[in-house]
Scaffold this active site. Structure first.
Site, PDB file in Angstrom:
ATOM      1  N   SER A 146       0.848  -1.186   0.000  1.00 36.52           N
ATOM      2  CA  SER A 146       0.000   0.000   0.000  1.00 36.52           C
ATOM      3  C   SER A 146       0.897   1.256   0.000  1.00 36.52           C
ATOM      4  CB  SER A 146      -0.963  -0.046   1.185  1.00 36.52           C
ATOM      5  OG  SER A 146      -1.999   0.886   1.035  1.00 36.52           O
ATOM      6  N   ASP A 290      -8.657  -6.854  -4.323  1.00 39.82           N
ATOM      7  CA  ASP A 290      -7.964  -5.719  -3.716  1.00 39.82           C
ATOM      8  C   ASP A 290      -8.705  -4.406  -3.941  1.00 39.82           C
ATOM      9  OD1 ASP A 290      -5.988  -4.193  -2.524  1.00 39.82           O
ATOM     10  OD2 ASP A 290      -4.408  -4.762  -3.918  1.00 39.82           O
ATOM     11  N   HIS A 317      -6.707  -6.421   0.049  1.00 36.55           N
ATOM     12  CA  HIS A 317      -5.619  -5.481   0.271  1.00 36.55           C
ATOM     13  C   HIS A 317      -4.547  -6.042   1.200  1.00 36.55           C
ATOM     14  CE1 HIS A 317      -4.023  -1.551  -0.469  1.00 36.55           C
ATOM     15  NE2 HIS A 317      -3.966  -1.223   0.802  1.00 36.55           N
TER      16      HIS A 317
END
Length: 343
Positions: A146, A290, A317
């Site tokens: 991320s 995701d 995610h």
């Protein structure tokens, strides 16, 4: 890139608590439960910044002269707890890894100074951590997820001569494309009336409206952030959420779950045209469910000069937690392939 209001909401709904807690004690309890049987080394590393010197926390697990993985957590403003379950996979493969709380997060210093929350300063911080830990091109793998993936890319643009390998997890190379994917693909997967209500709240900037988090908690997070019943989320993830530093998160990311809030410092970030400059062996990890577009991440793996793509078909995610069966074998194979010059 998660909204901090959601983090506190989830804690209030699904975590049993008997009262206020001490951050240091809470982290100690989690760390002891996760790494007590492992070889470990904690090091507080001094970091020079334009605002003075601060310290960041690192913990080394294992020892390997040629495979050392520094983990960059997401947020910004989250913590190493995002990678809590790495202890269950890397040590048995002989891979050394380093948990690391970036400045402003968890065990590291948390100065109240927004001038520190820039990509450039975080890149410089990572470089200082690398030097302090003795990492170099013969052993240094950088893994970021991320926001950590964004930071990993930015580090490679400036310092890839120090890298042996780069692993970009669950992060696109354009925040505008991320926003498009969230609004044009993920949002419409919700009931039409739910998505319309969310967009109206965003339009009005009413992010503290409890209804915003209520809708996202039911219709978005369990499908695209961590595909588990929230009551079954791992202890490390619940604690990570509790300890998020909103001052860092909101300044850089903002409030929205469908893009970057106008005025946030990361707004407009886009490095698509720079990916070709990354020449070190690079693994890009995407997940079918995701918040980030897996097709875009597969494209990224072809844009870098020496790339590979790993898809986690059951993941979201945090694919290390909801699809470890694909995430860890793929990441471990990449590290070993690079180490043995078979990549």
């Amino acid at each position: 890139m998660r909204n901090y209001f959601f983090l506190y909401l989830i804690l209030a709904v699904v975590i049993v608590s008997c009262g206020p807690s001490n951050k240091s004690e809470d982290l100690e309890a989690v760390d002891q439960s996760s790494s007590s049987v492992l070889e470990e080394q904690v090091q507080m590393i001094p970091i020079k910044t334009p605002s003075g010197e601060f310290k960041v926390w690192t913990q080394r697990i294992g020892e390997n002269p040629s495979m050392k993985v520094l983990l960059l957590h997401g947020g910004p403003g989250m913590s190493h707890l995002q990678y809590g379950n790495f202890k269950d996979y890397f040590p048995e493969e002989g891979i050394e890894f380093i948990w690391y709380d970036q400045l402003g997060s968890a065990r590291s210093d948390q100065p109240d100074d927004s001038s520190l929350w820039t990509i450039e300063r975080f890149v410089d911080e990572v470089e200082q951590v690398r030097q302090a830990l003795g990492l170099n091109k013969d052993n240094f793998y950088l893994l970021g997820q991320s926001w950590g993936g964004m930071l990993g890319m930015e580090y490679a643009f400036k310092h890839q001569e120090n890298l042996k390998g780069l692993i970009i997890c669950n992060m696109m190379s354009s925040l505008d494309e991320y926003e498009n994917y969230a609004k044009e693909v993920l949002g419409p997967q919700m009931p039409e009336e739910v998505f319309a209500e969310l967009m109206e709240i965003e339009k009005n900037g009413d992010f503290e409206n409890p209804r915003y988090m209520e809708l996202l908690s039911e219709h978005h997070y369990p499908y695209h952030f961590l595909r588990m019943n929230p009551s079954e989320w791992p202890e490390e993830i619940n604690k990570m959420m509790e300890l998020v530093n909103p001052n860092v998160y909101v300044y850089m990311q903002g409030h929205s779950e469908f893009g970057i809030t106008p005025g946030a410092s990361l707004k407009g970030w886009d490095v698509r045209d720079q990916l070709k400059d990354i020449t070190v062996p690079t693994l890009v990890v995407g997940a079918t469910h995701d918040t980030m577009d897996p097709a875009h991440m597969e494209w990224m793996s072809k844009e870098v000069a020496n790339g590979r793509f790993l898809l986690c078909p059951n993941g979201s995610h945090l694919s290390q937690y909801d699809d470890p069966e694909h995430f860890f074998p793929g990441v471990i194979q990449f590290i070993k392939d690079v180490d043995s010059a078979e990549f």
